[in-house]
Scaffold this motif. Structure first.
Motif, short mmCIF file in Angstrom:
data_model
loop_
_atom_site.label_atom_id
_atom_site.label_comp_id
_atom_site.label_asym_id
_atom_site.label_seq_id
_atom_site.Cartn_x
_atom_site.Cartn_y
_atom_site.Cartn_z
N LEU A 1 -4.17 -6.68 -10.75
CA LEU A 1 -3.82 -6.25 -9.66
C LEU A 1 -3.70 -6.23 -8.39
O LEU A 1 -3.34 -5.45 -7.44
CB LEU A 1 -4.39 -5.02 -10.54
CG LEU A 1 -4.30 -3.87 -11.26
CD1 LEU A 1 -5.91 -3.11 -11.73
CD2 LEU A 1 -3.23 -4.09 -11.65
N TYR A 2 -3.92 -7.49 -8.26
CA TYR A 2 -3.36 -8.25 -6.73
C TYR A 2 -3.47 -9.45 -6.64
O TYR A 2 -3.58 -10.67 -7.30
CB TYR A 2 -5.06 -7.54 -6.56
CG TYR A 2 -5.62 -7.77 -5.25
CD1 TYR A 2 -6.01 -7.06 -4.84
CD2 TYR A 2 -6.03 -9.59 -4.39
CE1 TYR A 2 -6.36 -7.27 -2.84
CE2 TYR A 2 -6.28 -9.96 -2.91
CZ TYR A 2 -6.44 -8.32 -2.27
OH TYR A 2 -6.04 -9.02 -1.19
N TYR A 3 -2.83 -9.41 -5.82
CA TYR A 3 -2.00 -11.40 -5.37
C TYR A 3 -2.27 -11.28 -4.01
O TYR A 3 -2.48 -10.71 -2.94
CB TYR A 3 -0.64 -11.26 -5.26
CG TYR A 3 0.25 -9.95 -6.33
CD1 TYR A 3 -0.15 -10.51 -7.71
CD2 TYR A 3 0.55 -9.04 -6.21
CE1 TYR A 3 0.58 -10.19 -8.61
CE2 TYR A 3 1.21 -8.40 -7.62
CZ TYR A 3 1.28 -8.84 -8.82
OH TYR A 3 1.41 -8.25 -9.47
N TYR A 4 -3.17 -12.68 -3.92
CA TYR A 4 -3.83 -13.46 -3.39
C TYR A 4 -3.13 -14.48 -2.70
O TYR A 4 -2.70 -15.64 -2.74
CB TYR A 4 -5.22 -13.85 -3.74
CG TYR A 4 -6.64 -14.78 -2.77
CD1 TYR A 4 -7.07 -14.13 -1.52
CD2 TYR A 4 -5.53 -16.58 -2.41
CE1 TYR A 4 -7.82 -15.21 -0.77
CE2 TYR A 4 -6.72 -17.11 -1.44
CZ TYR A 4 -7.42 -15.98 -0.66
OH TYR A 4 -8.55 -16.98 0.14
N ARG A 5 -2.87 -14.20 -1.37
CA ARG A 5 -2.45 -15.06 -0.29
C ARG A 5 -2.79 -16.72 -0.07
O ARG A 5 -3.86 -15.91 0.58
CB ARG A 5 -1.05 -14.59 0.30
CG ARG A 5 0.00 -15.48 1.59
CD ARG A 5 -0.26 -15.24 2.41
NE ARG A 5 0.76 -13.26 2.64
CZ ARG A 5 1.85 -13.70 2.59
NH1 ARG A 5 3.03 -14.23 2.45
NH2 ARG A 5 1.96 -12.27 2.70
N LEU B 1 0.73 -1.30 -0.31
CA LEU B 1 0.34 -0.31 -0.16
C LEU B 1 1.14 1.09 0.31
O LEU B 1 0.54 2.19 -0.84
CB LEU B 1 -0.78 -0.18 1.35
CG LEU B 1 -1.95 -1.20 0.84
CD1 LEU B 1 -2.18 -1.04 2.73
CD2 LEU B 1 -2.96 -1.06 0.36
N LEU B 2 1.96 1.11 0.76
CA LEU B 2 2.62 2.41 0.85
C LEU B 2 3.26 2.44 -0.53
O LEU B 2 3.84 3.66 -1.16
CB LEU B 2 4.09 2.03 1.98
CG LEU B 2 4.68 3.08 2.18
CD1 LEU B 2 4.69 4.54 2.54
CD2 LEU B 2 5.86 2.71 2.92
N ASN B 3 3.79 1.67 -1.08
CA ASN B 3 4.00 1.30 -2.21
C ASN B 3 4.03 1.78 -3.80
O ASN B 3 3.30 2.03 -4.82
CB ASN B 3 4.99 0.57 -3.20
CG ASN B 3 6.21 0.16 -2.05
OD1 ASN B 3 6.38 1.00 -1.36
ND2 ASN B 3 6.51 -1.45 -1.70
N GLN B 4 2.18 3.07 -3.51
CA GLN B 4 1.04 3.04 -4.32
C GLN B 4 1.43 4.11 -5.35
O GLN B 4 1.83 5.06 -4.37
CB GLN B 4 -0.57 3.00 -3.76
CG GLN B 4 -0.83 2.05 -3.46
CD GLN B 4 -1.32 0.42 -4.68
OE1 GLN B 4 -1.54 0.78 -6.06
NE2 GLN B 4 -0.80 -0.67 -4.22
N THR B 5 1.05 3.81 -6.29
CA THR B 5 1.73 4.64 -7.69
C THR B 5 0.72 6.49 -7.06
O THR B 5 0.79 7.14 -7.13
CB THR B 5 2.01 4.77 -8.57
OG1 THR B 5 0.40 4.46 -9.27
CG2 THR B 5 3.13 3.81 -8.90
N PRO C 1 1.70 -2.19 -7.54
CA PRO C 1 1.95 -0.57 -7.04
C PRO C 1 0.98 0.27 -7.89
O PRO C 1 0.17 1.13 -7.13
CB PRO C 1 2.53 0.11 -7.84
CG PRO C 1 4.12 -1.67 -7.58
CD PRO C 1 2.57 -2.92 -7.74
N GLU C 2 0.18 -0.52 -9.41
CA GLU C 2 -0.63 0.52 -9.91
C GLU C 2 -1.83 0.18 -9.69
O GLU C 2 -3.06 0.57 -10.63
CB GLU C 2 -0.18 0.48 -11.31
CG GLU C 2 0.99 1.19 -11.40
CD GLU C 2 1.38 1.58 -13.03
OE1 GLU C 2 1.11 2.09 -13.86
OE2 GLU C 2 1.52 0.26 -13.73
N ARG C 3 -2.50 -0.32 -8.64
CA ARG C 3 -3.56 -0.57 -8.78
C ARG C 3 -4.34 0.55 -8.18
O ARG C 3 -5.10 0.49 -9.01
CB ARG C 3 -3.60 -1.49 -7.34
CG ARG C 3 -5.60 -1.89 -7.08
CD ARG C 3 -5.55 -2.87 -5.68
NE ARG C 3 -7.07 -2.49 -4.85
CZ ARG C 3 -7.52 -3.22 -4.01
NH1 ARG C 3 -7.02 -3.82 -3.24
NH2 ARG C 3 -8.67 -2.94 -4.06
N LEU C 4 -4.80 1.18 -6.95
CA LEU C 4 -5.30 2.10 -6.86
C LEU C 4 -5.54 2.88 -8.68
O LEU C 4 -6.87 3.48 -7.88
CB LEU C 4 -4.80 3.31 -5.85
CG LEU C 4 -5.03 2.00 -4.89
CD1 LEU C 4 -4.38 3.05 -3.05
CD2 LEU C 4 -6.55 1.25 -4.33
#
Length: 243
Positions: free
Chosen positions: A216-220, A30-34, A110-113
């Protein structure tokens, strides 16, 4: 006087219950969102593993959040009320034009939002937008697998009309006004709150929801995740994937 939402602001709602091993990855993503115009709302659902203290230490050690003036809201619930209650509490605190869901054990691209907000602004008829995503086993983030259960366009409404599910809840970005109109997640259907909420958003004609085809998302997948309590070790069918 009606509640005025802040234009362009994305309120990211993350609920936490005993997720210490995964919080650094989640929060760093989240901190790395562009996209820079966001606030973070963390609801700790009475964790017993030190998750709340971990979050507070992590936030205190990440000065960029403070320098950039990010809105950070943390709420520690006095008792465990379950996912539906916790995520709804987070949505009530959200001030943004948009509300993003982020599960505490997953990661966002990083570019999700940025890409979801751009899509929503270009498509004002869309009230809720999911994305494609990939699944990885805990400890193997480089071995991400595609999923094949998502639907797109008019197919989405048809699936939900039949009681099916085809939007990954953790990828959802919705307009804040939708929450203001319909409220949050039900506590009547434990284990299927995400399905019920998305189904509630869908309007007749089902042209107000969509999935982006881009991952745009990674599910663990891991042994402690909530869904395993309801869908067994094979994992919820919505996360079926091929090796």
């Amino acid at each position: 006087m009606s509640f005025q939402r802040m234009p362009g602001l994305v309120s990211i709602v993350t609920t936490v219950y005993n997720k210490v091993p995964y919080l650094t990855d989640c929060l760093t993503s989240l901190l790395n969102q562009t996209y820079s115009n966001w606030e973070l709302i963390i609801i700790d659902d009475a964790s017993t593993d030190g998750s709340y203290e971990f979050v507070m230490n992590w936030l205190n050690n990440n000065e960029p959040l403070l320098r950039e003036g990010k809105g950070i809201c943390t709420l520690r619930l006095p008792r465990n009320i379950g996912y539906a209650g916790a995520v709804t509490a987070g949505m009530y605190l959200a001030k943004g034009e948009f509300i993003a869901i982020q599960d505490a054990d997953d990661l966002s691209h990083p570019e999700r939002l940025a890409k979801q907000v751009r899509y929503m602004k270009n498509n004002p008829q869309i009230d809720l937008l999911g994305t494609n995503y990939e699944v990885f086993e805990d400890g193997q983030p480089e071995r991400r697998m595609p999923v094949f259960w998502l639907k797109y366009g008019e197919q989405i409404g048809k699936v939900y009309a039949k009681g099916g599910h085809c939007i990954c809840h953790g990828t959802a970005l919705l307009r804040g006004k939708v929450f203001d109109e319909i409220g949050g997640h039900t506590r009547r259907i434990e284990g299927a709150e995400d399905y019920e909420f998305i189904a509630k958003v869908i309007k007749p004609g089902a042209k107000n929801v969509e999935n982006m085809r881009e991952v745009l998302y990674y599910y663990r997948k891991h042994q402690l995740q909530r869904s395993r309590n309801y869908f067994g070790k094979s994992q919820h069918s919505e996360h079926d994937y091929e090796t």
